[in-house]
Design a protein around this motif. Structure first.
Motif, PDB file in Angstrom:
ATOM      1  N   THR A  76      14.547 -47.808 -30.655  1.00  0.00           N
ATOM      2  CA  THR A  76      15.439 -47.394 -29.579  1.00  0.00           C
ATOM      3  C   THR A  76      14.659 -47.323 -28.281  1.00  0.00           C
ATOM      4  OG1 THR A  76      14.971 -45.055 -29.909  1.00  0.00           O
ATOM      5  CG2 THR A  76      16.798 -46.000 -31.190  1.00  0.00           C
ATOM      6  N   ALA A  77      15.372 -47.241 -27.206  1.00  0.00           N
ATOM      7  CA  ALA A  77      14.708 -47.103 -25.907  1.00  0.00           C
ATOM      8  C   ALA A  77      13.832 -45.867 -25.889  1.00  0.00           C
ATOM      9  CB  ALA A  77      15.746 -47.045 -24.788  1.00  0.00           C
ATOM     10  N   ARG A  78      14.321 -44.788 -26.527  1.00  0.00           N
ATOM     11  CA  ARG A  78      13.557 -43.538 -26.550  1.00  0.00           C
ATOM     12  C   ARG A  78      12.261 -43.714 -27.338  1.00  0.00           C
ATOM     13  NH1 ARG A  78      16.905 -38.476 -27.977  1.00  0.00           N
ATOM     14  NH2 ARG A  78      17.773 -39.108 -26.002  1.00  0.00           N
ATOM     15  N   SER A  79      12.314 -44.398 -28.497  1.00  0.00           N
ATOM     16  CA  SER A  79      11.091 -44.572 -29.288  1.00  0.00           C
ATOM     17  C   SER A  79      10.125 -45.512 -28.574  1.00  0.00           C
ATOM     18  CB  SER A  79      11.404 -45.075 -30.699  1.00  0.00           C
ATOM     19  OG  SER A  79      11.929 -46.383 -30.676  1.00  0.00           O
ATOM     20  N   ARG A  80      10.662 -46.543 -27.903  1.00  0.00           N
ATOM     21  CA  ARG A  80       9.791 -47.446 -27.131  1.00  0.00           C
ATOM     22  C   ARG A  80       9.112 -46.679 -26.008  1.00  0.00           C
ATOM     23  NH1 ARG A  80      13.845 -51.220 -28.055  1.00  0.00           N
ATOM     24  NH2 ARG A  80      14.851 -50.766 -26.079  1.00  0.00           N
ATOM     25  N   GLU A  81       9.885 -45.815 -25.343  1.00  0.00           N
ATOM     26  CA  GLU A  81       9.321 -45.005 -24.253  1.00  0.00           C
ATOM     27  C   GLU A  81       8.216 -44.100 -24.772  1.00  0.00           C
ATOM     28  OE1 GLU A  81      12.318 -42.835 -22.164  1.00  0.00           O
ATOM     29  OE2 GLU A  81      13.408 -44.651 -21.612  1.00  0.00           O
ATOM     30  N   ALA A  82       8.427 -43.520 -25.952  1.00  0.00           N
ATOM     31  CA  ALA A  82       7.414 -42.633 -26.529  1.00  0.00           C
ATOM     32  C   ALA A  82       6.136 -43.407 -26.827  1.00  0.00           C
ATOM     33  CB  ALA A  82       7.947 -41.970 -27.796  1.00  0.00           C
ATOM     34  N   HIS A  83       6.264 -44.625 -27.392  1.00  0.00           N
ATOM     35  CA  HIS A  83       5.079 -45.439 -27.679  1.00  0.00           C
ATOM     36  C   HIS A  83       4.387 -45.865 -26.388  1.00  0.00           C
ATOM     37  CE1 HIS A  83       5.518 -45.680 -31.985  1.00  0.00           C
ATOM     38  NE2 HIS A  83       6.791 -46.010 -31.856  1.00  0.00           N
ATOM     39  N   GLN A  84       5.175 -46.252 -25.386  1.00  0.00           N
ATOM     40  CA  GLN A  84       4.594 -46.650 -24.109  1.00  0.00           C
ATOM     41  C   GLN A  84       3.889 -45.466 -23.449  1.00  0.00           C
ATOM     42  OE1 GLN A  84       8.042 -48.219 -22.142  1.00  0.00           O
ATOM     43  NE2 GLN A  84       7.697 -50.301 -22.901  1.00  0.00           N
ATOM     44  N   GLN A  85       4.512 -44.282 -23.533  1.00  0.00           N
ATOM     45  CA  GLN A  85       3.914 -43.088 -22.934  1.00  0.00           C
ATOM     46  C   GLN A  85       2.584 -42.769 -23.605  1.00  0.00           C
ATOM     47  OE1 GLN A  85       5.006 -41.421 -20.204  1.00  0.00           O
ATOM     48  NE2 GLN A  85       3.093 -40.325 -20.327  1.00  0.00           N
ATOM     49  N   LEU A  86       2.534 -42.886 -24.932  1.00  0.00           N
ATOM     50  CA  LEU A  86       1.300 -42.629 -25.656  1.00  0.00           C
ATOM     51  C   LEU A  86       0.214 -43.603 -25.218  1.00  0.00           C
ATOM     52  CD1 LEU A  86      -0.245 -41.085 -27.823  1.00  0.00           C
ATOM     53  CD2 LEU A  86       0.693 -42.663 -29.507  1.00  0.00           C
ATOM     54  N   ALA A  87       0.564 -44.883 -25.106  1.00  0.00           N
ATOM     55  CA  ALA A  87      -0.410 -45.883 -24.662  1.00  0.00           C
ATOM     56  C   ALA A  87      -0.875 -45.583 -23.247  1.00  0.00           C
ATOM     57  CB  ALA A  87       0.193 -47.285 -24.740  1.00  0.00           C
ATOM     58  N   MET A  88       0.057 -45.186 -22.369  1.00  0.00           N
ATOM     59  CA  MET A  88      -0.305 -44.861 -20.994  1.00  0.00           C
ATOM     60  C   MET A  88      -1.196 -43.630 -20.938  1.00  0.00           C
ATOM     61  SD  MET A  88       0.810 -47.158 -19.001  1.00  0.00           S
ATOM     62  CE  MET A  88       0.627 -46.366 -17.425  1.00  0.00           C
ATOM     63  N   ASP A  89      -0.923 -42.633 -21.790  1.00  0.00           N
ATOM     64  CA  ASP A  89      -1.752 -41.438 -21.809  1.00  0.00           C
ATOM     65  C   ASP A  89      -3.182 -41.767 -22.201  1.00  0.00           C
ATOM     66  OD1 ASP A  89       0.351 -39.872 -21.008  1.00  0.00           O
ATOM     67  OD2 ASP A  89       0.767 -39.052 -22.989  1.00  0.00           O
ATOM     68  N   VAL A  90      -3.350 -42.665 -23.168  1.00  0.00           N
ATOM     69  CA  VAL A  90      -4.689 -43.076 -23.592  1.00  0.00           C
ATOM     70  C   VAL A  90      -5.387 -43.804 -22.447  1.00  0.00           C
ATOM     71  CG1 VAL A  90      -5.968 -44.591 -25.161  1.00  0.00           C
ATOM     72  CG2 VAL A  90      -4.135 -43.146 -26.051  1.00  0.00           C
ATOM     73  N   GLN A  91      -4.692 -44.764 -21.826  1.00  0.00           N
ATOM     74  CA  GLN A  91      -5.274 -45.510 -20.708  1.00  0.00           C
ATOM     75  C   GLN A  91      -5.574 -44.578 -19.535  1.00  0.00           C
ATOM     76  OE1 GLN A  91      -2.293 -48.482 -20.013  1.00  0.00           O
ATOM     77  NE2 GLN A  91      -3.255 -49.953 -21.391  1.00  0.00           N
ATOM     78  N   ARG A  92      -4.656 -43.677 -19.261  1.00  0.00           N
ATOM     79  CA  ARG A  92      -4.857 -42.732 -18.160  1.00  0.00           C
ATOM     80  C   ARG A  92      -6.103 -41.885 -18.410  1.00  0.00           C
ATOM     81  NH1 ARG A  92      -2.857 -37.321 -17.079  1.00  0.00           N
ATOM     82  NH2 ARG A  92      -2.649 -37.030 -14.846  1.00  0.00           N
ATOM     83  N   GLY A  93      -6.264 -41.426 -19.639  1.00  0.00           N
ATOM     84  CA  GLY A  93      -7.442 -40.633 -19.987  1.00  0.00           C
ATOM     85  C   GLY A  93      -8.732 -41.406 -19.799  1.00  0.00           C
ATOM     86  N   GLU A  94      -8.719 -42.692 -20.168  1.00  0.00           N
ATOM     87  CA  GLU A  94      -9.913 -43.525 -20.003  1.00  0.00           C
ATOM     88  C   GLU A  94     -10.231 -43.722 -18.524  1.00  0.00           C
ATOM     89  OE1 GLU A  94      -8.874 -47.044 -22.159  1.00  0.00           O
ATOM     90  OE2 GLU A  94      -9.247 -46.109 -24.121  1.00  0.00           O
ATOM     91  N   VAL A  95      -9.206 -43.964 -17.710  1.00  0.00           N
ATOM     92  CA  VAL A  95      -9.413 -44.151 -16.274  1.00  0.00           C
ATOM     93  C   VAL A  95      -9.940 -42.869 -15.646  1.00  0.00           C
ATOM     94  CG1 VAL A  95      -8.220 -44.536 -14.067  1.00  0.00           C
ATOM     95  CG2 VAL A  95      -7.741 -46.019 -16.030  1.00  0.00           C
TER      96      VAL A  95
END
Length: 142
Positions: free
Chosen positions: A54-73
């Protein structure tokens, strides 16, 4: 791998994993699939709702990926700021004055950090003095 909801001829429900629907069919025909409750090998697939992203589950996966990338940056930026601070002289409120002295050859070349108001920073840039603000990172303001 696909998880199938299964049922036996004794009405026991259970789940099992197979590489494909055809894999389940081959194993069931050969008698390799049996009920874990009663041992019956008369097993069939139950009606299942497909697993749909669903859009919500895709958003959750994208948010998790962004959080990891954000943490690295943020970690890289934090290291950069630390290196700059370790290799520069903190002149505090005298930053505009000291930057001008270095730019006009009145003081030795060296790395500086300090404070400047927005107006002072614009004036330094207008004079051709290269400056850049250090980023304020999360947890730096707490």
């Amino acid at each position: 791998m696909i998880r199938f909801s299964l049922t036996c001829d004794q009405a026991h429900d259970f789940d099992a994993w197979f590489s494909s629907g055809a894999d389940f069919d081959r194993q069931a025909e050969a008698g390799f699939v049996s009920c874990p409750h009663c041992g019956s090998s008369v097993v069939s697939k139950r009606l299942m709702a497909p697993s749909v992203a669903t859009a919500r589950s895709r958003e959750a996966h994208q948010q998790l990926a962004m959080d990891v990338q954000r943490g690295e940056v943020i970690a890289k930026l934090r290291d950069m700021v630390k290196t700059i601070k370790e290799n520069a002289e903190d002149v505090g409120e005298r930053f505009p004055e000291e930057a001008r002295k270095i730019h006009y050859g009145e003081a030795d070349q060296r790395g500086l950090i300090g404070k400047a108001s927005p107006e002072e920073a614009r004036a330094l840039i207008d004079e051709g003095i290269e400056i850049a603000p250090l980023p304020v990172l999360p947890d730096d303001v707490n």
